[in-house]
Design an enzyme around this catalytic site. Structure first.
Site, PDB file in Angstrom:
ATOM      1  N   GLU A 118      -8.343  27.239  13.564  1.00 20.05           N
ATOM      2  CA  GLU A 118      -7.415  27.136  14.700  1.00 20.05           C
ATOM      3  C   GLU A 118      -7.821  28.124  15.801  1.00 20.05           C
ATOM      4  OE1 GLU A 118      -3.254  25.430  12.872  1.00 20.05           O
ATOM      5  OE2 GLU A 118      -3.607  27.536  12.482  1.00 20.05           O
ATOM      6  N   ASP A 159      -0.921  13.673   8.074  1.00 18.88           N
ATOM      7  CA  ASP A 159      -1.888  14.780   8.038  1.00 18.88           C
ATOM      8  C   ASP A 159      -2.919  14.571   6.928  1.00 18.88           C
ATOM      9  OD1 ASP A 159       0.320  15.212   6.441  1.00 18.88           O
ATOM     10  OD2 ASP A 159       0.751  17.218   7.236  1.00 18.88           O
ATOM     11  N   ASP A 190      -8.779  21.527  11.367  1.00 19.77           N
ATOM     12  CA  ASP A 190      -7.322  21.363  11.214  1.00 19.77           C
ATOM     13  C   ASP A 190      -7.075  19.892  11.537  1.00 19.77           C
ATOM     14  OD1 ASP A 190      -4.590  21.285  11.265  1.00 19.77           O
ATOM     15  OD2 ASP A 190      -4.329  22.894  12.720  1.00 19.77           O
ATOM     16  N   ASP A 224       0.850  -1.197   0.000  1.00 20.10           N
ATOM     17  CA  ASP A 224       0.000   0.000   0.000  1.00 20.10           C
ATOM     18  C   ASP A 224       0.879   1.238   0.000  1.00 20.10           C
ATOM     19  OD1 ASP A 224      -2.171  -1.699   0.441  1.00 20.10           O
ATOM     20  OD2 ASP A 224      -1.833  -1.622   2.606  1.00 20.10           O
ATOM     21  N   LEU A 270      -4.601  17.760  11.355  1.00 24.47           N
ATOM     22  CA  LEU A 270      -3.443  17.418  12.185  1.00 24.47           C
ATOM     23  C   LEU A 270      -2.680  18.691  12.492  1.00 24.47           C
ATOM     24  CD1 LEU A 270      -2.931  14.523  13.095  1.00 24.47           C
ATOM     25  CD2 LEU A 270      -0.886  14.570  11.732  1.00 24.47           C
ATOM     26  N   ASP A 271      -2.747  19.073  13.752  1.00 24.77           N
ATOM     27  CA  ASP A 271      -2.083  20.296  14.193  1.00 24.77           C
ATOM     28  C   ASP A 271      -0.758  19.935  14.864  1.00 24.77           C
ATOM     29  OD1 ASP A 271      -2.025  23.181  15.031  1.00 24.77           O
ATOM     30  OD2 ASP A 271      -2.011  22.209  16.990  1.00 24.77           O
ATOM     31  N   GLU A 323      -7.620  22.629   6.561  1.00 25.26           N
ATOM     32  CA  GLU A 323      -6.307  23.215   6.279  1.00 25.26           C
ATOM     33  C   GLU A 323      -5.674  22.560   5.051  1.00 25.26           C
ATOM     34  OE1 GLU A 323      -3.255  22.500   9.196  1.00 25.26           O
ATOM     35  OE2 GLU A 323      -2.046  24.146   8.457  1.00 25.26           O
ATOM     36  N   GLU A 324      -6.017  21.304   4.800  1.00 22.55           N
ATOM     37  CA  GLU A 324      -5.383  20.556   3.709  1.00 22.55           C
ATOM     38  C   GLU A 324      -6.038  20.779   2.347  1.00 22.55           C
ATOM     39  OE1 GLU A 324      -2.576  19.153   4.296  1.00 22.55           O
ATOM     40  OE2 GLU A 324      -2.694  19.360   6.475  1.00 22.55           O
TER      41      GLU A 324
HETATM   42  P1  AHG Z   1      -0.044  22.916  11.578  1.00 25.34           P
HETATM   43  O1  AHG Z   1       0.835  21.756  11.952  1.00 25.34           O
HETATM   44  O2  AHG Z   1      -1.503  22.564  11.581  1.00 25.34           O
HETATM   45  O3  AHG Z   1       0.399  23.624  10.322  1.00 25.34           O
HETATM   46  O4  AHG Z   1       0.056  24.001  12.748  1.00 25.34           O
HETATM   47  C1  AHG Z   1       1.295  24.381  13.242  1.00 25.34           C
HETATM   48  C2  AHG Z   1       1.115  25.619  14.050  1.00 25.34           C
HETATM   49  C3  AHG Z   1       0.703  25.419  15.500  1.00 25.34           C
HETATM   50  O5  AHG Z   1       0.296  24.163  15.863  1.00 25.34           O
HETATM   51  C4  AHG Z   1       1.929  25.767  16.293  1.00 25.34           C
HETATM   52  O6  AHG Z   1       1.557  26.405  17.455  1.00 25.34           O
HETATM   53  C5  AHG Z   1       2.701  26.639  15.375  1.00 25.34           C
HETATM   54  O7  AHG Z   1       2.350  26.292  14.085  1.00 25.34           O
HETATM   55  C6  AHG Z   1       4.178  26.501  15.558  1.00 25.34           C
HETATM   56  O8  AHG Z   1       4.812  27.424  14.743  1.00 25.34           O
HETATM   57  P2  AHG Z   1       6.370  27.738  14.863  1.00 25.34           P
HETATM   58  O9  AHG Z   1       7.075  26.498  14.419  1.00 25.34           O
HETATM   59  O10 AHG Z   1       6.544  28.909  13.961  1.00 25.34           O
HETATM   60  O11 AHG Z   1       6.648  28.064  16.304  1.00 25.34           O
HETATM   61 MN    MN Z   2      -2.452  23.779  13.016  1.00 29.72          MN
HETATM   62 MN    MN Z   3      -2.500  21.119  10.402  1.00 31.83          MN
END
Ligand code: AHG
Ligand code: MN
Ligand code: MN
Length: 341
Positions: A279, A69, A115, A63, A117-118, A92-93
């Site tokens: 977010e 994400d 979102d 697979d 996967l954050d 977000e995607e």
């Molecule tokens: P995502 O993974 O959904 O793109 O979000 C990332 C965001 C958030 O979760 C986090 O607080 C921030 O980006 C971190 O950013 P830096 O690496 O600039 O600190």
């Molecule tokens: Mn995020």
């Molecule tokens: Mn995300």
């Protein structure tokens, strides 16, 4: 052993809070809980990628191994598409809205912003990540949902929540009547009520910010950081600095212990980094429901009027007194009118 209340039981019980509810929101929240469990299963296996196949490669079963994400995105979209209560999603995607128009979604009243996967930079290093969701009642009348359904201010959210895939997995949500947290018991595969009626301390001792960007912060934010680092026994300063880099995880810790999370404007992100619709708004709704505060530096996050799906905003969120201190310093040092005065 005391009696256990599962997420499913809890949301059915709470349906009575909504006078005219026919159970649609209950089903929608249940669908989200199910997708969260599937994503949790894959997150737990993420460290085995080297054995099962790196993301983007073909695994031992032949697979294609999806990036986590994108996998999470697909799971939530699938669960909400077949659930019958959701007529559109924004993620977000996905650049555009995802319209849902099938046999079961005909009378769907809700739209969901996600979102999936954050904290995605933390996936490969075994650090907490999350999912954030926000639910609105549609403003369009029929058919699949529209862009306008998502351009409502955060005050119109019907429900919002997050899942944190951490040392344990939790689902925390609000429907505007307080905040409740559920911990996944892997032995029975159920989210169980573990943190009823969550409240954030009015004043905390933690500040969370990517201080590497210090040189680019507005003057008021720099002053707040210095304030946190000053010695003052009456206010228990200096405060502790804690930054995970997953907004969900940083927010969750501060919600429980008290503290503030800051993502201001920087030169790389002149409008802030975090996205208003999926977010900032859901976390702001939860924070306010727990007695905290969420601001863009001068205005309440929930009252900002979104004009675009992936719009960004600065975010200052957490313990009420700390967010107010930030607003005070931003007004004094960073707002254009005050700067001139
Ligand atoms: P995502 O993974 O959904 O793109 O979000 C990332 C965001 C958030 O979760 C986090 O607080 C921030 O980006 C971190 O950013 P830096 O690496 O600039 O600190
Ligand atoms: Mn995020
Ligand atoms: Mn995300």
């Amino acid at each position: 052993m005391g009696s256990v209340k599962t997420l499913g039981e809890f949301i059915v019980e709470k349906q009575a809070d909504f006078q005219f509810s026919k159970g649609e929101l209950t089903r929608l929240l249940n669908d989200i809980g199910i997708a969260a469990k599937i994503v949790n299963r894959e997150v737990n296996k993420a460290g085995l990628a080297g054995i099962l196949g790196e993301t983007g490669s073909i695994n031992v079963h032949g697979d294609h191994v999806k990036k986590l994400d994108l996998f999470a995105n697909e799971q939530f979209i699938a669960a909400l598409s077949v659930g019958g209560e959701c007529c559109a999603m924004v993620s977000e995607e996905n650049e555009e809205i995802i319209t849902i128009d099938n046999a079961v979604s005909k009378g769907a009243k809700y739209v969901v912003a996600l979102d999936p996967l954050d904290g995605s930079s933390n996936i490969d290093v075994n650090v907490s990540i999350g999912t954030i969701f926000s639910i609105y009642r549609r403003t369009s009348l029929s058919g699949p949902g529209t862009l306008e359904d998502f351009l409502q201010p955060g005050t119109e959210q019907v429900a919002a929540g997050y899942v944190i895939y951490g040392s344990s997995t939790m689902l925390v949500y609000t429907t505007g009547k307080g905040v409740n947290g559920f911990t996944l018991d892997p032995s029975i595969g159920e989210f169980c009520l573990s943190h009823p009626n969550m409240k954030i301390p009015k004043q905390g001792k933690i500040y969370s910010i990517n201080e590497g960007n210090y040189v680019h912060f507005p003057e008021g934010v720099k002053k707040f950081i210095k304030y946190c680092q000053e010695e003052d026994t009456a206010t228990s300063r200096p405060f502790s600095s804690r930054y995970i880099g997953s907004a969900v995880a940083d927010f969750h810790r501060n919600l429980i212990l008290g503290g503030v999370f800051l993502y201001p404007t920087t030169s790389a992100s002149p409008k802030g980094k975090l996205r208003l619709i999926y977010e900032c708004n859901p976390l702001a709704f939860i924070c306010e429901q727990a007695g905290g505060k969420a601001s863009n530096g001068s205005k309440r996050i929930l009252e900002l009027a979104p004009s675009a799906l992936h719009q960004r905003s600065p975010l200052f969120i957490g313990s009420k007194d700390m967010v107010e201190k930030i607003e005070e310093l931003i007004a004094k040092y960073s707002l254009p009118s005050k700067a001139k005065a």
